[in-house]
Design a protein around this motif. Structure first.
Motif, PDB file in Angstrom:
ATOM      1  N   ARG A 187      23.413  44.493  30.651  1.00  0.00           N
ATOM      2  CA  ARG A 187      23.170  44.053  29.221  1.00  0.00           C
ATOM      3  C   ARG A 187      24.753  43.862  28.741  1.00  0.00           C
ATOM      4  N   VAL A 188      25.538  43.891  29.941  1.00  0.00           N
ATOM      5  CA  VAL A 188      27.153  43.491  29.688  1.00  0.00           C
ATOM      6  C   VAL A 188      27.052  42.047  29.499  1.00  0.00           C
ATOM      7  N   VAL A 189      27.532  41.361  28.615  1.00  0.00           N
ATOM      8  CA  VAL A 189      27.652  39.941  28.447  1.00  0.00           C
ATOM      9  C   VAL A 189      28.942  39.314  28.810  1.00  0.00           C
ATOM     10  N   ASP A 190      30.051  40.346  28.596  1.00  0.00           N
ATOM     11  CA  ASP A 190      31.354  39.967  29.025  1.00  0.00           C
ATOM     12  C   ASP A 190      32.246  41.134  29.354  1.00  0.00           C
ATOM     13  N   MET A 191      32.989  40.984  30.358  1.00  0.00           N
ATOM     14  CA  MET A 191      33.882  42.303  30.656  1.00  0.00           C
ATOM     15  C   MET A 191      35.117  41.530  31.496  1.00  0.00           C
ATOM     16  N   ARG A 192      36.260  42.286  30.949  1.00  0.00           N
ATOM     17  CA  ARG A 192      37.626  41.766  31.442  1.00  0.00           C
ATOM     18  C   ARG A 192      38.768  42.784  31.414  1.00  0.00           C
ATOM     19  N   PHE A 252      39.221  48.314  30.275  1.00  0.00           N
ATOM     20  CA  PHE A 252      38.389  47.061  30.393  1.00  0.00           C
ATOM     21  C   PHE A 252      37.938  46.709  28.845  1.00  0.00           C
ATOM     22  N   LEU A 253      37.844  45.300  28.329  1.00  0.00           N
ATOM     23  CA  LEU A 253      37.083  45.034  27.248  1.00  0.00           C
ATOM     24  C   LEU A 253      35.767  44.975  27.672  1.00  0.00           C
ATOM     25  N   VAL A 254      34.689  45.379  26.725  1.00  0.00           N
ATOM     26  CA  VAL A 254      33.253  45.088  27.515  1.00  0.00           C
ATOM     27  C   VAL A 254      32.368  44.576  26.336  1.00  0.00           C
ATOM     28  N   ASP A 255      31.851  43.523  26.468  1.00  0.00           N
ATOM     29  CA  ASP A 255      31.011  42.835  25.459  1.00  0.00           C
ATOM     30  C   ASP A 255      29.592  43.309  25.818  1.00  0.00           C
ATOM     31  N   VAL A 256      28.674  44.008  24.871  1.00  0.00           N
ATOM     32  CA  VAL A 256      27.336  44.346  25.325  1.00  0.00           C
ATOM     33  C   VAL A 256      26.623  43.542  24.272  1.00  0.00           C
ATOM     34  N   PHE A 279      36.065  49.244  24.265  1.00  0.00           N
ATOM     35  CA  PHE A 279      37.020  48.984  25.109  1.00  0.00           C
ATOM     36  C   PHE A 279      36.932  50.331  26.036  1.00  0.00           C
ATOM     37  N   THR A 280      37.216  50.240  27.198  1.00  0.00           N
ATOM     38  CA  THR A 280      36.910  51.575  28.205  1.00  0.00           C
ATOM     39  C   THR A 280      38.187  52.426  28.312  1.00  0.00           C
ATOM     40  N   LEU A 281      37.817  53.924  28.213  1.00  0.00           N
ATOM     41  CA  LEU A 281      38.977  54.901  28.445  1.00  0.00           C
ATOM     42  C   LEU A 281      38.624  55.744  29.681  1.00  0.00           C
ATOM     43  N   ARG A 282      39.412  56.324  30.456  1.00  0.00           N
ATOM     44  CA  ARG A 282      39.075  57.341  31.460  1.00  0.00           C
ATOM     45  C   ARG A 282      40.150  58.476  31.630  1.00  0.00           C
ATOM     46  N   TYR A 301      35.870  50.551  19.094  1.00  0.00           N
ATOM     47  CA  TYR A 301      34.797  51.621  19.521  1.00  0.00           C
ATOM     48  C   TYR A 301      35.129  51.816  21.152  1.00  0.00           C
ATOM     49  N   ALA A 302      35.601  52.861  21.427  1.00  0.00           N
ATOM     50  CA  ALA A 302      35.951  53.509  22.831  1.00  0.00           C
ATOM     51  C   ALA A 302      34.683  53.843  23.651  1.00  0.00           C
ATOM     52  N   PHE A 303      34.807  53.562  24.867  1.00  0.00           N
ATOM     53  CA  PHE A 303      33.619  53.725  25.695  1.00  0.00           C
ATOM     54  C   PHE A 303      34.218  54.701  27.106  1.00  0.00           C
ATOM     55  N   PHE A 304      33.848  55.799  27.129  1.00  0.00           N
ATOM     56  CA  PHE A 304      34.529  56.622  28.215  1.00  0.00           C
ATOM     57  C   PHE A 304      33.974  56.050  29.530  1.00  0.00           C
ATOM     58  N   ALA A 305      34.242  55.255  30.517  1.00  0.00           N
ATOM     59  CA  ALA A 305      33.514  54.647  31.321  1.00  0.00           C
ATOM     60  C   ALA A 305      34.254  54.132  32.124  1.00  0.00           C
ATOM     61  N   ALA A 306      33.830  53.846  33.547  1.00  0.00           N
ATOM     62  CA  ALA A 306      34.531  53.013  34.759  1.00  0.00           C
ATOM     63  C   ALA A 306      33.391  52.202  35.289  1.00  0.00           C
ATOM     64  N   PRO A 307      33.758  50.645  35.269  1.00  0.00           N
ATOM     65  CA  PRO A 307      32.505  50.112  35.835  1.00  0.00           C
ATOM     66  C   PRO A 307      32.597  50.025  37.232  1.00  0.00           C
ATOM     67  N   THR A 308      31.650  49.378  37.993  1.00  0.00           N
ATOM     68  CA  THR A 308      31.910  49.121  39.335  1.00  0.00           C
ATOM     69  C   THR A 308      32.408  47.618  39.163  1.00  0.00           C
ATOM     70  N   PRO A 309      33.158  46.851  40.278  1.00  0.00           N
ATOM     71  CA  PRO A 309      33.219  45.752  40.356  1.00  0.00           C
ATOM     72  C   PRO A 309      31.975  44.876  40.497  1.00  0.00           C
TER      73      PRO A 309
END
Lengths: 163, 272
Positions: free
Chosen positions: A124-129, A142-146, A21-24, A49-57
């Protein structure tokens, strides 16, 4: 979370498959405020597991990029999140001593993702919401499946450190 | 007086910012690997290289941080335009369309304290220069937060000379470490005033020039042993290129600035 190696040793590169899950800057503060005031969140932090990240659209178009941001900015929240059950963190760069201490005390894990390779990780991201705080735009949670995500192990559960 | 169609300006800016986020000329032919690297550093460099390929082939932005949009604009005195009451409106419209249509991340917040993201990546940060002629020259840079946060400005004293400026560059790079995603492209500005020297350093990145070879040599000697490599991990290759610009200054002053850019070097230029 699945790792390409059973022995996670600081200083090695491991390939990871599973969910983050992403955090910023903004979202971690909001999330912790809710938790501290006894509120509920739509996410089980236990073992997460937290991922310090912010994706693009552009995930739906198969054109998203994602990558780490500097962990030190969010590191003040690491001890509390570990108390809430978070198992590991992914970000960029070294983290301050108190966050390191909390990770070592909990047997938590810290990984560094490679900075600035958003297209590489995005493929390498298979799902993101989005899950929470959509009003924050890229800073939403975001929940990010990699799959097959290369990360540098920076703090392992045996107390090894590599920055 | 030459009149340029406003829609032409908007579409040129739109195209410029989409291009530099996916396939910038500034990364054309750039190699991050080096024969003298160890295996670990090389494996990281290989990922940087693959990222450039993936960005172009899969049309994913090079980096998830698509930056604030900065424009350095030279406006010919004999040029006018249609379509809007100010050039600023047209440039901002181009940036807005680029970040919307290019599926780029919008990272600009309107107020440093409230930090509300309006989702347009506006305003664009624009530097103006009036010049002779009837051309409109637009340099664009998509500047990420990581490397901007480790860029520096300092008022040195004249006596320190090139050695002192090179020491300042070294100190900036050493303090930056991996925070700004090296290998770095380094823009050095020397001279001018407190406010103008930072823009000068960034102009060095945009124009990719060296106006003082002696300073460049001094810097290159000093930064050989920074103690880190690709992405700040143990290694030997933390700097990709150094650019230098200088300007007249006061007898008492030696302003210096170091604009660090990450390995995802996204700059471009268009002339109308």
């Amino acid at each position: 979370m699945k790792f390409s190696s059973e022995n996670l040793k600081a200083g090695e590169i491991v390939r990871v498959s599973g969910q983050f899950f992403t955090l910023r800057d903004n979202s971690v503060k909001k999330l912790v405020d809710i938790l501290k005031s006894g509120g509920k969140i739509p996410l089980d932090l236990s073992g997460a597991y937290a991922f310090f990240a912010a994706p693009t659209p552009g995930f739906r178009e198969s054109r998203a990029s994602i990558g780490p941001t500097t962990s030190a900015r969010m590191a003040g929240f690491v001890p509390y999140l570990l108390d809430c059950g978070v198992r590991g963190f992914v970000g960029k760069g070294a983290i301050p001593d108190d966050a390191v201490g909390a990770l070592l005390a909990h047997g938590g894990l810290y990984f560094q993702a490679l900075g600035g390779v958003g297209a590489y990780y995005g493929s390498r991201v298979v799902d993101m919401r989005p899950l929470m705080f959509e009003e924050l735009g890229p800073e939403a949670v975001f929940l990010v499946d990699v799959a097959d995500f290369p990360l540098v192990i920076s703090i392992d559960s045996g107390g090894g450190i590599f920055f | 007086m030459r009149i340029v169609d406003g829609t032409e300006i908007v579409s040129a800016v739109r195209r410029l910012f989409i291009d530099i986020n996916y396939e910038p000329e500034s990364l054309c032919g750039v190699r991050f690997d080096d024969d003298s690297m160890g295996d670990f550093e090389r494996s990281l460099a290989d990922v940087l290289q693959e990222n450039i390929v993936k960005s172009a082939s899969e049309r994913r932005p090079l980096c998830q941080d698509c930056g604030v949009a900065q424009l350095f604009v030279k406006v010919g005195k004999n040029l006018s335009f249609s379509g809007a009451p100010s050039l600023e409106i047209l440039l901002n419209r181009g940036v807005e369309e680029a970040y919307r249509d290019g599926l780029l991340r919008k990272s600009t917040v309107c107020d440093p304290f409230e930090r509300v993201n309006e989702g347009k990546n506006l305003p664009a940060f624009i530097h103006w220069e009036l010049c002779d002629g009837d051309k409109l020259e637009i340099y664009g840079i998509a500047k990420g937060g990581g490397s901007e946060n480790v860029s520096t400005q300092k008022m040195l004293v004249p006596a320190v000379g090139r050695e002192g400026v090179a020491d300042f560059v070294f100190e900036t790079l050493r303090n930056a470490g991996g925070k700004g995603c090296p290998p770095y492209f380094v823009g050095v500005g020397v001279g001018g005033t407190f406010d103008s020297v930072a823009a000068l350093a960034k102009k060095a990145l945009l124009e990719q020039v060296c106006e003082d070879n002696e300073l460049l040599e001094t810097i290159n000697k000093k930064i050989k042993n920074l103690g880190f490599g690709v992405l700040g991990f143990p290694g030997i290759c933390p700097v990709k290129a150094v650019y230098v610009k200088k300007a007249p200054t006061h007898i008492a002053m030696m302003p210096a600035a170091v604009a660090l850019n990450c390995h995802s070097f996204r700059v471009g230029k268009v002339i109308l």
